[in-house]
Design an enzyme around this catalytic site. Structure first.
Site, mmCIF file in Angstrom:
data_model
loop_
_atom_site.group_PDB
_atom_site.id
_atom_site.type_symbol
_atom_site.label_atom_id
_atom_site.label_comp_id
_atom_site.label_asym_id
_atom_site.label_seq_id
_atom_site.Cartn_x
_atom_site.Cartn_y
_atom_site.Cartn_z
ATOM 1 N N TYR A 39 -81.545 -47.112 85.508
ATOM 2 C CA TYR A 39 -80.485 -46.401 84.788
ATOM 3 C C TYR A 39 -79.235 -47.273 84.796
ATOM 4 C CZ TYR A 39 -78.487 -42.222 82.666
ATOM 5 O OH TYR A 39 -77.917 -41.341 81.778
ATOM 6 N N LYS A 94 -105.493 -32.406 73.114
ATOM 7 C CA LYS A 94 -105.601 -33.651 72.351
ATOM 8 C C LYS A 94 -104.899 -34.787 73.095
ATOM 9 C CE LYS A 94 -107.093 -35.377 68.411
ATOM 10 N NZ LYS A 94 -106.649 -34.941 67.094
ATOM 11 N N ASP A 161 -107.848 -34.215 61.382
ATOM 12 C CA ASP A 161 -108.779 -33.220 60.827
ATOM 13 C C ASP A 161 -109.471 -33.768 59.581
ATOM 14 O OD1 ASP A 161 -108.003 -31.266 62.725
ATOM 15 O OD2 ASP A 161 -106.211 -30.890 61.562
ATOM 16 N N GLY A 195 -111.563 -28.339 52.024
ATOM 17 C CA GLY A 195 -110.304 -28.476 52.731
ATOM 18 C C GLY A 195 -110.080 -29.919 53.135
ATOM 19 N N ALA A 196 -109.272 -30.113 54.165
ATOM 20 C CA ALA A 196 -108.887 -31.459 54.581
ATOM 21 C C ALA A 196 -110.098 -32.325 54.906
ATOM 22 C CB ALA A 196 -107.954 -31.367 55.790
ATOM 23 N N ALA A 197 -111.014 -31.806 55.728
ATOM 24 C CA ALA A 197 -112.173 -32.606 56.130
ATOM 25 C C ALA A 197 -113.103 -32.877 54.955
ATOM 26 C CB ALA A 197 -112.923 -31.900 57.254
#
Length: 395
Positions: A39, A94, A161, A195-197
């Site tokens: 510091y 995750k 995803d 969808g996304a996948a």
């Protein structure tokens, strides 16, 4: 053997530990000299060095090995739109997987907004601290808008995803072809779920925006949503599904999923449970491949698919062979991207990751087309492949 109640055990675990991750200091502070180094006054030196050359943040701070796991809580697992606070346990998990498999630090950032422009601006504002952004559990089609808008912020942004699922699925398809003696370029593939996948899998299988020298497109892809086959005559398509027709359903076939699957070589489900029967599998091409990835209950149970003549079956579940699990992809992809300081995850890097995952199965057979999810060697091999792709094609 006693049967586990994982829901109860998980709730008790989270309550006991008040979450699953913590911040740990790398340096002990025992003396005033230690304090002066970490510091004031010593910390001024790295601050001024970074002010002179901002790229030194990668070498002198946590930025060089830290990922933000960003979600708005709108598409969490199979739970749907449960909100940012309720998404925290998944994002913590995750972060744990990043650390366990690739020694990448990660932190959950759950945002109290579902407005795409606000998510985009927030990620841009927090980007100085992080070496990469893992977008997670953001519902489509906003997820496409968010990821696309963040590709030029100087660090890799990757919606897992979409691309994690697509990469592991491609690895499984590559090994399925080896086992069954089929050519990738001859495959007719049906994808249920837009969808996304589903969109990402379609793009990767058709090699969209990827150099043909590093990618072999499958012969044909048909995509179905809850209304049936996506075709040009439908009037209820969003812009993402309209764009999908540039590289899918070239003959403009209409009908239901059961119509689409007739004569298909591969079915990939990223949708909902129990949409297929053994009788549907019987209408497919010889030795059909079934990737029923809906969790926790797949589009067709493996036992039912086998009755219909399925040659190879993969699911998203750990209690059956051939689990398609994103953990095989994202830790290594980000490890490689951080190590070579890539500014984005390119399509060539995704292809390289898929082939690296497939190659980790030395002798694939019908019950072993995908590596085990807990194999710690996968991440380093994927990282090496990603770095090599960046060096050869994208740098």
């Amino acid at each position: 053997m006693a049967k586990h109640d994982f829901n109860k055990e998980s709730l008790e675990l989270h309550k006991k530990h008040k979450g699953k991750i913590e911040v740990v200091s790398k340096i002990e502070v025992h003396t005033t000299d230690d304090l002066s180094r970490v510091y004031s006054p010593g910390v001024a030196a790295p601050c001024l060095a970074i002010a002179d050359d901002v790229t030194l943040a990668h070498d002198l701070t946590i930025k060089g090995n830290t990922i933000a796991v960003v979600s708005d809580g709108t598409a969490v697992l199979g739970l749907g739109n449960i909100g940012p606070e309720a998404a925290i346990p998944v994002m913590e998990g995750k972060a744990m997987l990043f650390k366990k498999f690739a020694n990448v630090n990660a932190f959950p950032i759950c945002l109290n907004t579902t407005v795409a422009s606000e998510i985009i601006e927030t990620v841009k504002m927090i980007a100085p601290v992080f070496g990469g952004i893992n977008l997670e559990d953001i519902s489509a089609p906003r997820s496409f808008e968010v990821e696309t808008a963040l590709q030029d912020i100087g660090i890799p942004v990757f919606h897992d995803d979409q691309h994690g699922t697509a990469i592991v699925a491609l690895a499984g398809i590559l090994n399925s072809c080896k086992v069954l003696g089929k050519d990738l370029s001859d495959l007719k593939i049906i994808i249920n779920g837009a969808g996304a996948a589903g969109i990402a899998i379609s793009r990767l299988l058709r090699c969209i925006s990827i150099d043909p020298n590093v990618c072999i497109p499958v012969k044909q892809v048909l995509v179905c949503d809850s209304k049936g086959i996506i075709h040009k005559n439908r009037t209820n398509l969003n812009p993402v599904k309209i764009e999908l027709l540039n590289y899918s359903n070239p003959e403009n076939v209409e009908g239901t999923l059961k119509d689409a699957i007739k004569g298909a070589d591969v079915f990939i489900g990223v949708s909902v449970a129990n949409v297929l029967t053994a009788e549907d599998i019987e209408t497919m091409a010889e030795n059909p491949v079934i990737f029923a990835l809906a969790n926790p209950n797949p589009e067709i149970m493996p036992e039912e698919a086998l009755k219909g003549g399925a040659a190879i079956i993969a699911t998203g579940r750990s209690d059956y062979p051939n689990q398609v699990n994103n953990v095989l992809a994202f830790p290594g992809i980000f490890r490689g991207a951080l190590d070579c300081r890539a500014k984005r995850i390119t399509p060539k890097m995704k292809i390289a990751a898929a082939y690296a995952i497939a190659d980790c199965v030395m002798q694939p057979d019908r019950e072993h087309i995908i590596p085990k999810s807990l194999n710690k060697e996968i991440a380093s091999k994927v990282a090496d492949a990603v770095k090599q792709a960046y060096k050869n094609y994208d740098k």
